[in-house]
Design a protein around this motif. Sequence first.
Motif, mmCIF file in Angstrom:
data_model
loop_
_atom_site.group_PDB
_atom_site.id
_atom_site.type_symbol
_atom_site.label_atom_id
_atom_site.label_comp_id
_atom_site.label_asym_id
_atom_site.label_seq_id
_atom_site.Cartn_x
_atom_site.Cartn_y
_atom_site.Cartn_z
ATOM 1 N N ASN A 31 1.062 -2.281 -18.448
ATOM 2 C CA ASN A 31 1.886 -3.124 -17.579
ATOM 3 C C ASN A 31 1.156 -4.427 -17.292
ATOM 4 O OD1 ASN A 31 0.003 -2.479 -15.624
ATOM 5 N ND2 ASN A 31 1.398 -1.286 -14.359
ATOM 6 N N GLU A 32 1.740 -5.260 -16.445
ATOM 7 C CA GLU A 32 1.175 -6.591 -16.196
ATOM 8 C C GLU A 32 -0.169 -6.543 -15.471
ATOM 9 O OE1 GLU A 32 3.891 -5.352 -12.974
ATOM 10 O OE2 GLU A 32 4.259 -5.684 -15.095
ATOM 11 N N ARG A 33 -0.472 -5.437 -14.812
ATOM 12 C CA ARG A 33 -1.764 -5.292 -14.127
ATOM 13 C C ARG A 33 -2.822 -4.650 -15.018
ATOM 14 N NH1 ARG A 33 -2.057 -4.067 -8.235
ATOM 15 N NH2 ARG A 33 -4.044 -5.035 -8.722
ATOM 16 N N GLY A 34 -2.430 -4.182 -16.195
ATOM 17 C CA GLY A 34 -3.393 -3.605 -17.123
ATOM 18 C C GLY A 34 -3.414 -2.091 -17.148
ATOM 19 N N LYS A 35 -2.528 -1.446 -16.396
ATOM 20 C CA LYS A 35 -2.496 0.012 -16.382
ATOM 21 C C LYS A 35 -1.745 0.543 -17.596
ATOM 22 C CE LYS A 35 -2.731 0.862 -11.444
ATOM 23 N NZ LYS A 35 -2.118 1.620 -10.341
ATOM 24 N N ILE A 36 -2.165 1.716 -18.069
ATOM 25 C CA ILE A 36 -1.523 2.357 -19.215
ATOM 26 C C ILE A 36 -0.217 2.992 -18.747
ATOM 27 C CG2 ILE A 36 -1.776 4.117 -20.992
ATOM 28 C CD1 ILE A 36 -4.821 3.802 -20.652
ATOM 29 N N LEU A 37 0.854 2.736 -19.480
ATOM 30 C CA LEU A 37 2.159 3.289 -19.126
ATOM 31 C C LEU A 37 2.226 4.755 -19.532
ATOM 32 C CD1 LEU A 37 4.439 0.364 -20.306
ATOM 33 C CD2 LEU A 37 3.737 0.889 -17.979
ATOM 34 N N GLY A 38 2.999 5.531 -18.789
ATOM 35 C CA GLY A 38 3.139 6.954 -19.038
ATOM 36 C C GLY A 38 4.059 7.254 -20.209
ATOM 37 N N ALA A 39 4.046 8.506 -20.633
ATOM 38 C CA ALA A 39 4.818 8.936 -21.799
ATOM 39 C C ALA A 39 6.320 8.857 -21.555
ATOM 40 C CB ALA A 39 4.424 10.350 -22.188
ATOM 41 N N LYS A 40 6.761 9.042 -20.322
ATOM 42 C CA LYS A 40 8.193 8.955 -20.025
ATOM 43 C C LYS A 40 8.706 7.539 -20.218
ATOM 44 C CE LYS A 40 8.683 12.784 -16.839
ATOM 45 N NZ LYS A 40 9.070 13.192 -15.477
ATOM 46 N N ILE A 41 7.865 6.568 -19.942
ATOM 47 C CA ILE A 41 8.261 5.167 -20.085
ATOM 48 C C ILE A 41 8.138 4.718 -21.534
ATOM 49 C CG2 ILE A 41 7.732 2.813 -19.361
ATOM 50 C CD1 ILE A 41 6.695 4.068 -16.729
ATOM 51 N N THR A 42 7.035 5.085 -22.192
ATOM 52 C CA THR A 42 6.805 4.643 -23.567
ATOM 53 C C THR A 42 7.618 5.436 -24.579
ATOM 54 O OG1 THR A 42 4.906 6.130 -23.823
ATOM 55 C CG2 THR A 42 4.460 3.893 -23.060
ATOM 56 N N LYS A 43 8.061 6.637 -24.185
ATOM 57 C CA LYS A 43 8.825 7.534 -25.048
ATOM 58 C C LYS A 43 8.051 7.929 -26.309
ATOM 59 C CE LYS A 43 13.395 6.724 -23.387
ATOM 60 N NZ LYS A 43 13.241 5.748 -22.392
ATOM 61 N N LEU A 44 6.750 8.181 -26.119
ATOM 62 C CA LEU A 44 5.912 8.655 -27.211
ATOM 63 C C LEU A 44 5.735 10.163 -27.092
ATOM 64 C CD1 LEU A 44 3.042 6.005 -27.275
ATOM 65 C CD2 LEU A 44 5.032 6.118 -28.745
ATOM 66 N N ALA A 63 -14.295 -4.898 -24.949
ATOM 67 C CA ALA A 63 -13.764 -6.140 -24.376
ATOM 68 C C ALA A 63 -12.674 -6.803 -25.210
ATOM 69 C CB ALA A 63 -14.898 -7.131 -24.108
ATOM 70 N N LEU A 64 -11.850 -6.006 -25.883
ATOM 71 C CA LEU A 64 -10.675 -6.561 -26.541
ATOM 72 C C LEU A 64 -9.498 -6.633 -25.571
ATOM 73 C CD1 LEU A 64 -10.838 -4.743 -29.994
ATOM 74 C CD2 LEU A 64 -11.509 -7.090 -29.472
ATOM 75 N N LEU A 65 -9.475 -5.730 -24.606
ATOM 76 C CA LEU A 65 -8.461 -5.706 -23.557
ATOM 77 C C LEU A 65 -9.143 -5.693 -22.189
ATOM 78 C CD1 LEU A 65 -5.912 -3.001 -24.797
ATOM 79 C CD2 LEU A 65 -5.577 -5.454 -24.758
ATOM 80 N N PRO A 66 -8.526 -6.297 -21.192
ATOM 81 C CA PRO A 66 -9.124 -6.249 -19.851
ATOM 82 C C PRO A 66 -8.894 -4.895 -19.186
ATOM 83 C CG PRO A 66 -7.085 -7.436 -19.778
ATOM 84 C CD PRO A 66 -7.340 -7.125 -21.223
ATOM 85 N N TYR A 67 -9.807 -4.513 -18.299
ATOM 86 C CA TYR A 67 -9.628 -3.289 -17.534
ATOM 87 C C TYR A 67 -8.509 -3.451 -16.511
ATOM 88 C CZ TYR A 67 -13.751 -0.907 -19.306
ATOM 89 O OH TYR A 67 -14.642 -0.273 -20.110
ATOM 90 N N GLU A 68 -8.554 -4.559 -15.785
ATOM 91 C CA GLU A 68 -7.579 -4.788 -14.727
ATOM 92 C C GLU A 68 -7.369 -6.294 -14.576
ATOM 93 O OE1 GLU A 68 -7.040 -3.943 -9.960
ATOM 94 O OE2 GLU A 68 -8.763 -3.135 -11.015
ATOM 95 N N ILE A 69 -6.146 -6.656 -14.339
ATOM 96 C CA ILE A 69 -5.819 -8.050 -14.107
ATOM 97 C C ILE A 69 -5.500 -8.209 -12.625
ATOM 98 C CG2 ILE A 69 -4.275 -9.945 -14.691
ATOM 99 C CD1 ILE A 69 -3.778 -8.482 -17.368
ATOM 100 N N LYS A 70 -6.187 -9.098 -11.960
ATOM 101 C CA LYS A 70 -5.969 -9.267 -10.525
ATOM 102 C C LYS A 70 -5.074 -10.437 -10.238
ATOM 103 C CE LYS A 70 -10.150 -7.031 -9.137
ATOM 104 N NZ LYS A 70 -11.372 -7.065 -8.394
#
Length: 70
Positions: A31-44, A63-70
């Motif tokens: 998501n926009e804050r950097g959290k991993i989306l759940g399986a229900k949302i991603t439908k994987l 360091a290819l992706l940020p941990y958290e975006i503030k």
Amino acid sequence: MKKKKSRCRFCKNNMDEVDYKDTSLLKGFTNERGKILGAKITKLCSYHQRRLTQAIKRAREIALLPYEIK
């Protein structure tokens, strides 16, 4: 009337592994804050959701992706 079960995006394309270096793909599953989306949302499926989570964590570690975006 039965609801048709949607298939996993990676299963449709016969992708076995999720590459941690493909940051454009991985950004779509956070998501926009950097959290991993759940399986229900991603439908994987559970197999690919675990592989996706592992790939995102690896990309964050080098360091290819940020941990958290503030």
